[in-house]
Every structure is written in structure tokens, then in C-alpha cells.
Design an enzyme around this catalytic site. Structure first.
Site, PDB file in Angstrom:
ATOM      1  N   GLY A   1     -16.700  -4.699  -6.874  1.00  0.00           N
ATOM      2  CA  GLY A   1     -16.211  -4.835  -5.511  1.00  0.00           C
ATOM      3  C   GLY A   1     -17.261  -4.998  -4.440  1.00  0.00           C
ATOM      4  O   GLY A   1     -16.957  -5.495  -3.347  1.00  0.00           O
TER       5      GLY A   1
ATOM      6  N   LYS B   1       0.875  -1.179   0.000  1.00  0.00           N
ATOM      7  CA  LYS B   1       0.000   0.000   0.000  1.00  0.00           C
ATOM      8  C   LYS B   1       0.911   1.227   0.000  1.00  0.00           C
ATOM      9  O   LYS B   1       1.504   1.578   1.038  1.00  0.00           O
ATOM     10  CB  LYS B   1      -0.893  -0.005   1.249  1.00  0.00           C
TER      11      LYS B   1
ATOM     12  N   THR C   1      -4.224   7.052   3.530  1.00  0.00           N
ATOM     13  CA  THR C   1      -4.683   8.361   3.994  1.00  0.00           C
ATOM     14  C   THR C   1      -5.891   8.200   4.911  1.00  0.00           C
ATOM     15  O   THR C   1      -6.604   7.198   4.868  1.00  0.00           O
ATOM     16  CB  THR C   1      -5.060   9.274   2.817  1.00  0.00           C
TER      17      THR C   1
ATOM     18  N   ASP D   1      -5.809  -0.073   5.570  1.00  0.00           N
ATOM     19  CA  ASP D   1      -6.221  -1.055   4.564  1.00  0.00           C
ATOM     20  C   ASP D   1      -5.347  -2.306   4.608  1.00  0.00           C
ATOM     21  O   ASP D   1      -5.839  -3.428   4.447  1.00  0.00           O
ATOM     22  CB  ASP D   1      -6.140  -0.432   3.164  1.00  0.00           C
TER      23      ASP D   1
END
Length: 239
Positions: free
Chosen positions: A170, A37, A41, A50
Site C-alpha cells: 500500500g 465502509k 473510527t 476514509d
């Protein structure tokens, strides 16, 4: 394919869950998997990001984050707001290349969409993908408006000499509306890229073992799963 770049048609479209699903399937095949990654942010120093979510869902993988900025903004803007140095494509490519030296698959998850800026020079995830010569997997939203954003993203990839590996929806809603159902057939047509999976809404709530079964069912053989795009489109679409 050693490095696969994962981008989206926008924010909150399921990139992280799709990244975890691809990682889980590769790991189940005995592959050494790393997830990179470049810029996280909107997350504080001690908060899970994440990359932590991918590890929770996919299990024993190598996870690396290059930079973290507290404001929920585009990476270049977030870096400037925090008074911190930006992440540049050369750094991203070097990190991915380093991971590829001792892993079978490196998944590079971007922030937001393909052309979100990483630095003041206007560098983007597309520049990192080009430096790596890596294909790009596009994670798309399910509903109204996605045909435009998906088409623009794939057009931007091709203008830069990059390959779109395919499209994954997704977050497929529990009650898909008319646009969602039409998009199953329209997304491959307008992008010229195959539909390589559809993950259900809420997939990120699964535990590791159940998530692997879900990933296998919802991603195509090209990504290590058993998903049949034609069958899913007939069953849920309007063809």
C-alpha cells in the site's frame, strides 16, 4: 467478482488508497462502482473519513458508511466507548448485497486488520466476507515484520474457507530499505498469493486524473491495471 473485500496487515498500511485505486480503474472501464465502509473510527460527525478520501481520488462512485465512532479504536471498542450500537456482519453483508444489486463492483473496506472485532461477540471482517462468499484483497506494509502479519492473515482466511485474491503493497517508500526489497519476492512466497500491485508512498496526495494514471501503472491486470510484478521485483528487489 461483484464484491471484493479489502483488508490490511494492520492500520495505516494504505487500504483506503488501494480501495480508491481499484475503484478508479473499475470506473474507467465503465463499471458502476460502490464503496462500503462498515465502521469508520476516529472521525467526528462532520469530518471527512476514509470514504470521502476514496471519492476524492476515484471520482463519481457510490459511497456508503454504516457507522461512525469518534474514538480512534477498534470498531467494537469504539462503539462501546461511545455508547453506540456496533455494526454486525449480517448488516455489512446485507448492505453489500444491496449495493451489488445495481453496481458492477462493490468494494468493502475494513478497519485495521482482518480479525479486528466489530462487536462484543467477536465478529470480524472475515465473518462478513464469509457471509458474502467474497474474495479478499490484502493490503500489506512494505517493510520489516510484514511477512509474519501477511502470512497470519492469509492463513486465517484459508482456515475460514476464504480466498485471498492477492497482495498489494500500500505504500512503497521513496528509498526502500533491504527488508522492503526482499519482501517483494518473499510476500508471494510466504502467502501463496500473487503480488497484484505496489502503490508509492504519498499516492493519496494525487488529484483524480493523475491518480487514475498512477493506479493503472501500479495495479495488476487482475485489478484493471498494467503492473508487472516480475518486472517490478527485478527492478527494485534483490532477485
Amino acid at each position: 467478482m461483484t464484491v471484493l473485500v479489502i483488508t490490511g496487515t494492520g492500520t495505516e498500511v494504505g487500504k483506503t488508497v488501494v480501495t480508491a485505486a481499484v475503484a478508479a480503474l473499475a470506473r474507467a472501464e465503465g463499471k458502476r462502482v460502490a464503496v462500503l465502509k462498515p465502521a469508520q473510527t476516529g472521525v467526528g460527525p462532520n469530518e471527512p473519513g476514509d470514504i470521502d478520501e476514496v471519492v476524492r481520488l476515484a471520482g463519481d462512485i457510490t459511497a456508503r458508511e454504516l457507522a461512525r465512532y469518534p474514538q480512534p479504536l477498534a470498531p467494537a471498542t469504539a462503539a462501546r466507548a461511545a455508547g453506540m450500537p456496533p455494526v454486525r456482519p449480517a448488516q455489512i453483508a446485507a448492505a453489500a448485497t444491496g449495493l451489488a444489486a445495481d453496481h458492477d463492483l462493490v468494494l468493502l473496506e475494513g478497519a485495521g486488520g482482518l480479525l479486528v472485532r466489530f462487536d462484543t461477540a467477536g465478529s470480524t471482517l472475515a465473518d462478513a466476507a464469509w457471509a458474502l462468499g467474497a474474495p479478499v484483497l490484502l493490503v500489506a506494509s512494505a517493510g520489516l515484520g510484514v511477512l509474519n502479519t501477511a502470512t497470519l492473515t492469509v492463513e486465517a482466511l484459508r482456515r475460514r474457507g476464504l480466498t485471498c485474491q492477492g497482495v498489494v503493497v500500500g505504500s512503497w517508500p521513496h528509498q526502500p530499505d533491504l527488508a522492503c526489497r526482499h519482501n517483494l519476492a518473499d510476500l508471494p512466497e510466504v502467502t501463496g498469493a500473487p503480488l497484484l500491485g505496489v502503490l508509492p508512498e504519498g499516492a493519496g496526495k494525487y488529484h483524480e486524473e493523475d491518480f487514475l494514471l498512477l493506479a493503472r501503472r501500479c495495479l495488476a491486470p487482475e485489478l484493471g491495471g498494467e503492473f508487472d510484478a516480475a518486472e517490478f521485483t527485478v527492478r527494485h528487489g534483490l532477485t
